[in-house]
Design a protein around this motif. Structure first.
Motif, short mmCIF file in Angstrom:
data_model
loop_
_atom_site.label_atom_id
_atom_site.label_comp_id
_atom_site.label_asym_id
_atom_site.label_seq_id
_atom_site.Cartn_x
_atom_site.Cartn_y
_atom_site.Cartn_z
N GLU A 73 41.62 34.58 37.20
CA GLU A 73 40.18 34.41 36.96
C GLU A 73 39.60 33.36 37.90
O GLU A 73 38.49 33.52 38.43
CB GLU A 73 39.91 34.05 35.50
CG GLU A 73 40.24 35.17 34.53
CD GLU A 73 39.55 36.49 34.87
OE1 GLU A 73 38.33 36.48 35.13
OE2 GLU A 73 40.24 37.53 34.90
N LYS A 74 40.37 32.30 38.13
CA LYS A 74 39.91 31.22 39.00
C LYS A 74 39.70 31.72 40.43
O LYS A 74 38.71 31.39 41.07
CB LYS A 74 40.90 30.06 38.99
CG LYS A 74 40.37 28.81 39.70
CD LYS A 74 41.41 27.75 39.95
CE LYS A 74 41.97 27.08 38.76
NZ LYS A 74 42.85 25.93 39.12
N ILE A 75 40.63 32.54 40.94
CA ILE A 75 40.50 33.00 42.32
C ILE A 75 39.29 33.93 42.47
O ILE A 75 38.60 33.91 43.49
CB ILE A 75 41.81 33.64 42.84
CG1 ILE A 75 41.84 33.61 44.37
CG2 ILE A 75 41.99 35.06 42.31
CD1 ILE A 75 43.19 33.96 44.98
N LYS A 76 38.99 34.72 41.44
CA LYS A 76 37.80 35.58 41.50
C LYS A 76 36.52 34.73 41.48
O LYS A 76 35.58 35.02 42.22
CB LYS A 76 37.82 36.59 40.35
CG LYS A 76 38.92 37.63 40.49
CD LYS A 76 38.82 38.75 39.48
CE LYS A 76 38.96 38.28 38.07
NZ LYS A 76 38.99 39.38 37.09
N THR A 77 36.52 33.70 40.67
CA THR A 77 35.36 32.81 40.62
C THR A 77 35.16 32.10 41.95
O THR A 77 34.04 31.99 42.45
CB THR A 77 35.52 31.78 39.48
OG1 THR A 77 35.64 32.48 38.24
CG2 THR A 77 34.35 30.82 39.42
N ARG A 78 36.26 31.63 42.53
CA ARG A 78 36.17 30.97 43.84
C ARG A 78 35.69 31.95 44.90
O ARG A 78 34.92 31.58 45.79
CB ARG A 78 37.53 30.39 44.24
CG ARG A 78 38.02 29.30 43.33
CD ARG A 78 37.77 27.91 43.89
NE ARG A 78 37.90 26.91 42.85
CZ ARG A 78 39.01 26.26 42.55
NH1 ARG A 78 40.12 26.52 43.21
NH2 ARG A 78 39.02 25.34 41.61
N ALA A 79 36.15 33.18 44.85
CA ALA A 79 35.74 34.18 45.84
C ALA A 79 34.23 34.41 45.79
O ALA A 79 33.57 34.47 46.83
CB ALA A 79 36.50 35.49 45.62
N VAL A 80 33.68 34.54 44.60
CA VAL A 80 32.23 34.76 44.51
C VAL A 80 31.48 33.51 44.93
O VAL A 80 30.44 33.60 45.60
CB VAL A 80 31.80 35.26 43.10
CG1 VAL A 80 31.81 34.16 42.06
CG2 VAL A 80 30.45 35.92 43.16
N SER A 81 31.98 32.33 44.62
CA SER A 81 31.33 31.09 45.04
C SER A 81 31.33 30.95 46.56
O SER A 81 30.30 30.63 47.17
CB SER A 81 32.04 29.87 44.44
OG SER A 81 31.93 29.89 43.04
N ILE A 82 32.47 31.21 47.16
CA ILE A 82 32.59 31.10 48.61
C ILE A 82 31.70 32.12 49.30
O ILE A 82 30.99 31.80 50.26
CB ILE A 82 34.07 31.25 49.02
CG1 ILE A 82 34.87 30.04 48.55
CG2 ILE A 82 34.21 31.45 50.54
CD1 ILE A 82 36.38 30.25 48.54
#
Length: 123
Positions: free
Chosen positions: A103-112
């Motif tokens: 979940e964290k990597i998906k959140t980071r991907a959308v933020s980036i």
């Protein structure tokens, strides 16, 4: 399914993800024709980036914004490109992993991707 736990998981994820991207004609040309990405060279750099982003370890030292600015000067990166990229990323994570880091990597991907889109937008 297990969570993303280490660099090997990231390498697997990225390999699967780029498989999807390179099969999608709506975005693959950016990697093959415009950026002319050498995956054997590029994937370890991406693993470094995500290892730093997710686990706060690794050797990533590049400037991802600069890389995308240079790419955007060759081929305008559109909202559609970002959406395709994110959809494939989410799908790849969800197909292979579940848990806090997934979940964290998906959140980071959308933020980036959001930051990159904002910085690439004409002012």
């Amino acid at each position: 399914m297990k969570d993303i736990e280490n660099r090997q998981d990231l390498e697997f994820l990225l390999s699967q993800f780029y498989d999807k991207l390179l099969k999608d004609p709506a975005i693959s040309y950016i990697f093959t024709d415009v950026a002319k990405v050498d995956l054997a060279h590029h994937l370890p750099i991406l693993a470094d980036f995500w290892e730093l982003s997710l686990f706060h370890t690794g050797n990533y030292r590049n400037n991802p914004m600069q890389v995308h600015m240079e790419l955007n000067s060759k081929e305008k990166l559109t909202e559609k490109h970002f959406n395709i990229w994110l959809n494939h990323f989410y799908d790849t994570v969800d197909e292979h992993f579940e848990g806090l880091n997934a979940e964290k990597i998906k959140t980071r991907a959308v933020s980036i991707s959001t930051v990159i889109k904002i910085k690439l937008a004409p002012s």
